[in-house]
Enzyme design. Structure first.
Site, PDB file in Angstrom:
ATOM      1  N   CYS A   2      11.794  38.918  59.166  1.00  0.00           N
ATOM      2  CA  CYS A   2      12.207  37.533  59.301  1.00  0.00           C
ATOM      3  C   CYS A   2      11.960  36.790  57.993  1.00  0.00           C
ATOM      4  CB  CYS A   2      11.473  36.782  60.407  1.00  0.00           C
ATOM      5  SG  CYS A   2      11.738  37.497  62.018  1.00  0.00           S
ATOM      6  N   ARG A  27      14.842  40.736  54.702  1.00  0.00           N
ATOM      7  CA  ARG A  27      13.661  40.678  55.567  1.00  0.00           C
ATOM      8  C   ARG A  27      14.022  40.779  57.051  1.00  0.00           C
ATOM      9  NH1 ARG A  27       9.073  38.415  52.908  1.00  0.00           N
ATOM     10  NH2 ARG A  27       8.249  37.992  54.959  1.00  0.00           N
ATOM     11  N   TRP A  75      14.571  39.449  62.340  1.00  0.00           N
ATOM     12  CA  TRP A  75      14.436  40.859  62.712  1.00  0.00           C
ATOM     13  C   TRP A  75      13.752  40.818  64.071  1.00  0.00           C
ATOM     14  CZ3 TRP A  75      10.491  44.368  63.844  1.00  0.00           C
ATOM     15  CH2 TRP A  75      10.847  45.724  63.778  1.00  0.00           C
ATOM     16  N   ASN A 101       8.024  33.100  61.189  1.00  0.00           N
ATOM     17  CA  ASN A 101       7.934  34.505  60.823  1.00  0.00           C
ATOM     18  C   ASN A 101       6.552  34.986  61.261  1.00  0.00           C
ATOM     19  OD1 ASN A 101       8.058  37.041  59.582  1.00  0.00           O
ATOM     20  ND2 ASN A 101       7.254  36.231  57.662  1.00  0.00           N
ATOM     21  N   GLY A 102       6.515  36.075  62.015  1.00  0.00           N
ATOM     22  CA  GLY A 102       5.237  36.610  62.478  1.00  0.00           C
ATOM     23  C   GLY A 102       5.284  36.846  63.974  1.00  0.00           C
ATOM     24  N   GLU A 478       8.749  61.756  50.413  1.00  0.00           N
ATOM     25  CA  GLU A 478       9.470  60.527  50.077  1.00  0.00           C
ATOM     26  C   GLU A 478      10.993  60.782  50.038  1.00  0.00           C
ATOM     27  OE1 GLU A 478       9.140  57.539  50.077  1.00  0.00           O
ATOM     28  OE2 GLU A 478      10.444  56.610  48.601  1.00  0.00           O
ATOM     29  N   LYS A 482      13.767  58.730  52.228  1.00  0.00           N
ATOM     30  CA  LYS A 482      14.907  58.030  51.631  1.00  0.00           C
ATOM     31  C   LYS A 482      16.194  58.453  52.325  1.00  0.00           C
ATOM     32  CE  LYS A 482      13.606  55.293  49.884  1.00  0.00           C
ATOM     33  NZ  LYS A 482      12.216  55.098  49.822  1.00  0.00           N
ATOM     34  N   GLU A 485      16.385  57.090  56.095  1.00  0.00           N
ATOM     35  CA  GLU A 485      16.461  55.642  56.358  1.00  0.00           C
ATOM     36  C   GLU A 485      17.780  55.021  55.907  1.00  0.00           C
ATOM     37  OE1 GLU A 485      13.533  53.151  54.376  1.00  0.00           O
ATOM     38  OE2 GLU A 485      13.536  54.465  52.645  1.00  0.00           O
ATOM     39  N   HIS A 501       5.732  78.807  60.207  1.00  0.00           N
ATOM     40  CA  HIS A 501       4.835  78.663  61.369  1.00  0.00           C
ATOM     41  C   HIS A 501       5.519  77.922  62.514  1.00  0.00           C
ATOM     42  CE1 HIS A 501       1.539  80.454  59.212  1.00  0.00           C
ATOM     43  NE2 HIS A 501       1.858  79.682  58.176  1.00  0.00           N
ATOM     44  N   LYS A 600      12.765  44.655  55.296  1.00  0.00           N
ATOM     45  CA  LYS A 600      11.736  44.817  54.275  1.00  0.00           C
ATOM     46  C   LYS A 600      10.526  43.967  54.648  1.00  0.00           C
ATOM     47  CE  LYS A 600      11.787  45.687  49.413  1.00  0.00           C
ATOM     48  NZ  LYS A 600      11.957  47.131  49.464  1.00  0.00           N
TER      49      LYS A 600
HETATM   50  C1  F6R Z   1      10.855  52.832  52.703  1.00  0.00           C
HETATM   51  C2  F6R Z   1      10.080  51.622  52.594  1.00  0.00           C
HETATM   52  C3  F6R Z   1       8.943  51.449  53.530  1.00  0.00           C
HETATM   53  C4  F6R Z   1       7.776  50.741  52.824  1.00  0.00           C
HETATM   54  C5  F6R Z   1       6.675  50.421  53.835  1.00  0.00           C
HETATM   55  C6  F6R Z   1       5.489  49.740  53.175  1.00  0.00           C
HETATM   56  O1  F6R Z   1      11.860  52.878  51.740  1.00  0.00           O
HETATM   57  O2  F6R Z   1      10.368  50.759  51.808  1.00  0.00           O
HETATM   58  O3  F6R Z   1       8.532  52.653  54.072  1.00  0.00           O
HETATM   59  O4  F6R Z   1       7.297  51.549  51.798  1.00  0.00           O
HETATM   60  O5  F6R Z   1       7.180  49.584  54.826  1.00  0.00           O
HETATM   61  O6  F6R Z   1       5.869  48.555  52.564  1.00  0.00           O
HETATM   62  P1  F6R Z   1       4.969  47.860  51.478  1.00  0.00           P
HETATM   63  O7  F6R Z   1       4.933  48.743  50.280  1.00  0.00           O
HETATM   64  O8  F6R Z   1       5.642  46.555  51.203  1.00  0.00           O
HETATM   65  O9  F6R Z   1       3.608  47.697  52.089  1.00  0.00           O
END
Ligand code: F6R
Length: 605
Positions: A2, A27, A75, A101-102, A478, A482, A485, A501, A600
């Site tokens: 949000c 966000r 969100w 937000n929250g 990682e 990527k 997602e 295994h 994000k």
């Molecule tokens: C994946 C991604 C998330 C963040 C995770 C932590 O591409 O961006 O997995 O890495 O949500 O976010 P931060 O680093 O902001 O604490």
């Protein structure tokens, strides 16, 4: 999670709110809304969907006249993404509008009491209790009303409030969710994130928990939780406007991938001076540390996985890793000899904050590696080292991850030297290695068009495996994240030796396996695992060093990274993995910068 914005000035507020919301759309992007205060009346427009739909419905804000407004991009947590659940929420008497937000954790209890008192709820959200509480406790003074409702709310919130009896004013307060005030000329703002403000101003004030602000076009007054006016420092944001724009790239993600050499250089260079690493004002008593615990979420956690190898290798201190969402509830064994390293791009991730608080209470010293200046994690930590990635807009992190890894590398070498675990010549070789990373990352980008073509052979897959050993495994984690997602293709990462295994049962004719084989110490073993999966029909895309003929012969496809005889070599491997995920997602027509179900800055637990 949000985004909220507020504006009060001389111009029409709604177009500014729309622009701010567009900057915050990463966000949350399932519904949005604006409330404008005009001639003593609050008008609200909401939509299900993106800010573009809100633009259309309000004719770029022109259908909503008025110079004072608040906005929200959502969100969904409580209640589906619908117009009714979208913010802003309006009080029954129409005098108050709120964006939030929250999460209000005690909303059920508050809601039942408000219903008993006769308030009518329209939405399923937790937020709506706030607007009815405002109506209930407002006795002509917003200050005491805000203090009163703050004492009733549990959980996390950044709130923006309009009140019809306070023309030209917006009110804002926060608890455990970010809120930044922007100082303009004849207009002032608030936002969840500086990216929404830098088009207008670089002068900001970071509001802290319990404080609240009264914002008019000409001034911002800030009060502490007891209601006393306080003066707070104005900070200058050094991110420029272009940093938060796409700058000709089709997606923020591609722009941010290509920015990595620069971001890593900006993170490294100011910290290496006269043949020494200077880690800001870090003065941790490293001698007294018996264990390092790394915690984070998602990609930041995977950066920690890669960091563990290098810290243990150079410093010979045991490093444990735990996901922040697990650490908090794991009754961790921690004392004042534990150094907790917390990684977070946003500095606002709720699980990470909670884990950090838990470990702090148990005596750990906390070192935060954070990108966003003034963020909650940066403020909470005993020590903070900033990554200098600049604003990261794509939901999937790229430069956030590589700069976290860079700071972990710097820390490992710095600590190894202080602890006397490396000789002077090794130290200076490691510094040379560090300084050569930006150039080598740039050279790795040369594989861009080859990776784009390779992606054409893989993008129709339903499922992929990423394998590697040791540091290659850390990078595989990682790489798989990527891929899943942004392309929505199921991708699993496995320690290459572990496949047999159980998981190898899933390998059949044509199953894509992305094999990372850059770690020279263990490459032969990974090659055996490549042979195992190939003999069960896998199509292998290997990522290896550019002179590796043996792997080239084994794999169906190969992508190479420059040869780099250094413990920091793994950082180069992430570039092909990011680009591969990007092109696979693009070929599948995915919304790369705003993947489904994600947002994000995950500010809810
Ligand atoms: C994946 C991604 C998330 C963040 C995770 C932590 O591409 O961006 O997995 O890495 O949500 O976010 P931060 O680093 O902001 O604490």
């Amino acid at each position: 999670m949000c985004g909220i914005v507020g504006f009060t000035g001389m111009d029409n507020a709604a177009p500014n709110i729309l622009e701010g919301l567009e900057k915050l759309e990463y966000r949350g992007y399932d519904s949005a809304g604006i409330a404008v205060l005009n001639d003593g009346i609050i008008n609200i427009t909401k939509v299900t969907g993106r800010i573009a739909a809100l633009r259309e419905k309000t004719e770029n804000g022109e259908l909503m006249p008025g110079t004072t407004a608040i906005g929200h991009t959502r969100w969904a947590t409580h209640g589906a993404p619908t117009d009714t659940n979208a913010h802003p929420h309006l009080s029954n008497d129409g005098r108050f509008a709120v964006v939030h937000n929250g999460i209000i954790e005690n909303y059920m209890e508050l809601k039942s009491k408000l219903i008993e008192s006769g308030y009518i709820f329209e939405s399923e959200t937790d937020t709506e209790v706030v607007v009815h509480l405002l109506e209930k406790y407002y006795k002509g003074d917003m200050h005491s009303c805000i203090r009163k409702i703050a004492s009733k709310l549990k959980g996390s919130y950044a709130l923006g409030i309009l009140c019809t009896e306070n023309p030209n004013k917006i009110f804002a307060t926060k608890q455990s969710s970010p809120l930044i005030l922007g100082i303009g000329a004849g207009e002032n703002y608030f936002a969840s994130d500086v990216t929404a403000l830098i088009n207008y101003t670089q002068n900001v004030i970071y509001l802290e928990d319990g404080e609240f602000a009264e914002i008019t076009p000409d001034e911002i007054k800030i009060f502490d939780c007891a209601g006393y006016e306080i003066k707070k420092p104005v900070s200058r944001v050094n991110w420029d406007i272009q940093a938060a724009e796409k700058g000709g790239y089709e997606h923020f993600m591609l722009k941010e991938i290509t920015e990595q050499p620069r971001a890593v250089k900006a993170t490294l260079t100011p910290r290496i001076k006269d043949g020494k690493i200077m880690l800001d004002n870090l003065n941790i008593e490293l001698d007294g540390i018996s264990k390092i615990l790394i915690t984070a979420c998602g990609s930041a956690y995977y950066a920690g996985c890669a960091g563990k190898y290098i810290i243990e290798k150079l410093c010979r201190i045991p490093v444990e890793l735990q996901l922040a969402s697990e650490l908090r509830y794991s009754d961790p064994i921690i004392d004042n000899k534990t150094l907790l390293i917390v990684l977070s791009q946003s500095g606002e991730t709720a699980d990470t904050i909670a884990a950090m608080k838990e470990c702090s209470q148990r005596g750990a010293k906390t070192l935060a590696i954070v990108n966003v200046v003034g963020s909650t994690i940066a403020n909470l930590a005993d020590y903070t080292l900033y990554t200098h990635a600049g604003p990261e807009i794509a939901v999937a992190t790229t430069k956030g991850y590589t700069t976290q890894l860079t700071v972990l590398y710097l820390f490992a070498v710095y600590a190894a030297e202080i602890l006397g675990r490396i000789e002077a010549d090794e130290y200076s070789k490691l510094l040379d290695d560090l300084m050569s990373i930006p150039k080598l990352l740039q050279n790795t980008m040369d594989m861009n068009s080859k990776i784009e073509n390779t992606a054409k052979k893989y993008y129709t897959s339903d499922s992929m495996f990423f394998i590697g050993r040791n540091t290659d495994y850390a990078l595989a984690l990682e790489g798989a994240l990527k891929m899943k997602e942004i392309s929505y293709i199921h991708a699993e990462s496995y320690a290459a030796g572990e496949l047999k295994h159980g998981t190898i049962a899933l390998i059949s004719e044509g199953t894509p396996v992305i094999a990372l084989a850059c770690n020279q110490d263990i490459k032969e073993k990974t090659m055996s695992n490549i042979v195992e999966v190939k003999s069960r029909g896998a199509r292998v895309l290997a990522v290896s060093l550019n002179d590796d003929k043996n792997i080239a012969m084994l794999a169906n496809d190969i992508i190479t990274v420059p040869k780099f005889d250094s413990p920091f070599a793994p950082i180069l491997e992430i570039i092909p993995l990011q680009l591969m995920a990007y092109y696979v997602a693009k070929l599948n027509g995915c919304d790369i910068d705003k993947p489904k179900n994600l947002a994000k800055s995950v500010t809810v637990e």
